[in-house]
Scaffold this motif. Structure first.
Motif, short mmCIF file in Angstrom:
data_model
loop_
_atom_site.label_atom_id
_atom_site.label_comp_id
_atom_site.label_asym_id
_atom_site.label_seq_id
_atom_site.Cartn_x
_atom_site.Cartn_y
_atom_site.Cartn_z
N ALA A 126 -1.92 59.82 20.83
CA ALA A 126 -0.97 60.61 21.61
C ALA A 126 0.01 59.73 22.37
CB ALA A 126 -1.73 61.50 22.60
N ALA A 127 -0.39 58.47 22.62
CA ALA A 127 0.48 57.56 23.38
C ALA A 127 0.07 56.12 23.11
CB ALA A 127 0.40 57.88 24.87
N TRP A 128 1.00 55.23 23.39
CA TRP A 128 0.79 53.80 23.10
C TRP A 128 1.50 52.96 24.16
CZ3 TRP A 128 2.51 57.62 19.89
CH2 TRP A 128 1.75 57.91 18.76
N LEU A 129 0.83 51.90 24.60
CA LEU A 129 1.43 50.93 25.51
C LEU A 129 1.31 49.55 24.85
CD1 LEU A 129 -0.32 51.98 28.87
CD2 LEU A 129 1.88 52.76 28.01
N GLU A 130 2.43 48.89 24.64
CA GLU A 130 2.40 47.52 24.14
C GLU A 130 2.35 46.59 25.34
OE1 GLU A 130 5.43 46.72 21.21
OE2 GLU A 130 5.50 48.82 20.58
N CYS A 131 1.39 45.67 25.35
CA CYS A 131 1.10 44.90 26.56
C CYS A 131 1.08 43.40 26.31
CB CYS A 131 -0.27 45.31 27.10
SG CYS A 131 -0.37 47.06 27.53
N ARG A 132 1.60 42.69 27.30
CA ARG A 132 1.62 41.22 27.26
C ARG A 132 0.84 40.71 28.47
NH1 ARG A 132 7.34 39.92 25.95
NH2 ARG A 132 6.69 40.54 23.83
N VAL A 133 -0.15 39.87 28.21
CA VAL A 133 -1.06 39.41 29.27
C VAL A 133 -0.33 38.54 30.29
CG1 VAL A 133 -3.10 37.98 29.73
CG2 VAL A 133 -3.06 39.53 27.75
N VAL A 134 -0.62 38.81 31.57
CA VAL A 134 -0.19 37.94 32.67
C VAL A 134 -1.37 36.99 32.93
CG1 VAL A 134 0.50 37.85 35.09
CG2 VAL A 134 1.18 39.80 33.67
N PRO A 135 -1.22 35.71 32.67
CA PRO A 135 -2.38 34.82 32.76
C PRO A 135 -2.97 34.79 34.17
CG PRO A 135 -0.54 33.74 31.64
CD PRO A 135 0.00 34.98 32.27
N GLU A 136 -4.22 35.19 34.28
CA GLU A 136 -4.97 35.14 35.54
C GLU A 136 -6.38 34.66 35.20
OE1 GLU A 136 -4.18 35.41 38.59
OE2 GLU A 136 -2.26 36.49 38.64
N PRO A 137 -6.52 33.36 34.91
CA PRO A 137 -7.79 32.83 34.40
C PRO A 137 -8.99 33.18 35.27
CG PRO A 137 -6.08 31.14 34.35
CD PRO A 137 -5.49 32.32 35.06
N GLN A 138 -8.80 33.16 36.58
CA GLN A 138 -9.93 33.42 37.47
C GLN A 138 -10.42 34.87 37.35
OE1 GLN A 138 -9.62 31.39 41.32
NE2 GLN A 138 -10.17 33.34 42.24
N MET A 139 -9.49 35.83 37.31
CA MET A 139 -9.87 37.23 37.14
C MET A 139 -10.53 37.46 35.79
SD MET A 139 -6.49 39.16 38.72
CE MET A 139 -7.01 40.79 38.15
N GLN A 140 -10.01 36.78 34.77
CA GLN A 140 -10.55 36.94 33.42
C GLN A 140 -11.99 36.41 33.36
OE1 GLN A 140 -6.03 36.14 31.75
NE2 GLN A 140 -7.69 35.03 30.76
N GLU A 141 -12.20 35.26 33.98
CA GLU A 141 -13.53 34.66 33.91
C GLU A 141 -14.54 35.39 34.78
OE1 GLU A 141 -12.98 30.41 34.72
OE2 GLU A 141 -11.41 30.52 33.17
N ARG A 142 -14.13 35.71 36.01
CA ARG A 142 -15.09 36.33 36.95
C ARG A 142 -15.41 37.77 36.62
NH1 ARG A 142 -13.18 34.42 42.96
NH2 ARG A 142 -13.45 32.21 42.56
N TYR A 143 -14.37 38.54 36.21
CA TYR A 143 -14.55 39.99 36.09
C TYR A 143 -14.17 40.55 34.73
CZ TYR A 143 -14.68 39.41 41.16
OH TYR A 143 -14.99 39.00 42.43
N ASP A 144 -13.82 39.68 33.78
CA ASP A 144 -13.34 40.15 32.46
C ASP A 144 -12.09 41.02 32.60
OD1 ASP A 144 -15.52 38.87 31.27
OD2 ASP A 144 -16.74 40.70 31.23
N LEU A 145 -11.35 40.83 33.68
CA LEU A 145 -10.18 41.66 33.96
C LEU A 145 -8.90 40.99 33.46
CD1 LEU A 145 -10.52 43.01 37.63
CD2 LEU A 145 -10.18 44.38 35.57
N PHE A 146 -8.15 41.72 32.64
CA PHE A 146 -6.88 41.23 32.13
C PHE A 146 -5.73 42.05 32.71
CE2 PHE A 146 -7.82 38.08 28.82
CZ PHE A 146 -9.20 38.14 28.85
#
Lengths: 185, 185
Positions: free
Chosen positions: A117-137
């Motif tokens: 029904a909908a689509w979002l094309e996304c480009r990651v903003v590098p946040e290594p600490q959030m990615q490592e600690r919380y798997d958050l992108f």
């Protein structure tokens, strides 16, 4: 038909909390994964945050490409949505096994899924600490699209029950989007 | 009746993407604010992330107390949910003006709102960089509760239309939680 949605209004496509399918690609490899933990975090720039677990093939492809797409599936796709969250795509192409048809996106390498029904094309903003600690992108939305039967004049409508969005509770039990209600202004 | 939900299963209370009311307290001051941008990010420890904008009274109280509560309102509370997102509570007590009744939580100073379907008591995990850059607050769920008419045997049910959860799209337009559907195992 897939129509463009202005980035400033892209949040509306996921603001009601639908469960999504995250698609990814890097080189010849691609994948699709169910993700309930995706939400908007800003209007302008249009920005989302998504939990992408450390041990997944999707994570590998997101880290390699710096991109992903958020696809908002409908109730028609119920079984595929649940199945895409259980199997890994590392050994077998999940698009084929789940009967999902991919088509090219406009701004990212990750494909878009037909029938959503909908689509979002996304480009990651590098946040290594959030990615490592919380798997958050954190990611910027660089293009947004909606099916013009489901999202008309910047507003969701659900023409039939099978067109409703899916909201995962747990273990394959979902609630679909229900009635549209309006609060007093 | 409000019944305890094991922390391991607290994510189920917000996994389907309902719009929430965030309550806060610090000393004699308290507030309530609508928040659509709240989601689970982990099962164990039970953890959520919430967007709490920098210029809000809620932000001030969260930073002062390190705590907040996520309340999941029902369709019965539609007008109050929308109104709580528009006015600031800095000058007038929004609980009184919106007709919301607060009762004490078990583990945090923030109150719980009567008439909601579920409640998460949350303690902030300090992440100054995420808070400053994205207004994102990570928090551990330290207690979870559900109304036993709406959440039975670890599963959502919505006994009547007015008991459904609210999912904000934009500008006071919401979609309610609809039908429960089950995917093939």
């Amino acid at each position: 038909m897939r129509v463009s949605v202005p980035l400033r209004r892209a949040y509306k496509l996921i603001n009601h909390g639908p469960t999504t399918l995250i698609t990814t690609a890097s080189g010849e490899r691609r994948n699709v994964m169910t993700a309930a933990w995706v939400m908007a975090i800003d209007f302008e720039p249009a920005r989302v945050v998504a939990v992408i677990a450390a041990d997944t093939f999707t994570r590998e492809l997101v880290e390699a490409s710096g991109e992903f797409a958020v696809n908002v599936p409908t109730a028609r796709m119920l079984d595929a949505v649940y199945a895409a969250g259980k199997a890994s795509g590392e050994d077998a192409d999940k698009f084929a096994t789940l009967g999902l048809t991919a088509s090219p996106a406009s701004m990212v390498g990750a494909p878009l899924l037909e029938g959503c029904a909908a689509w979002l094309e996304c480009r990651v903003v590098p946040e290594p600490q959030m990615q490592e600690r919380y798997d958050l992108f954190v990611a910027d939305v660089v293009a947004a699209w909606a099916d013009d039967a489901s999202f008309v004049d910047d507003a969701w409508r659900f023409p039939g029950d099978e067109d409703r969005t899916l909201h995962h509770i747990s273990g394959g039990v979902f609630v679909t989007s229900g009635q549209i209600v309006k609060a007093k202004p």
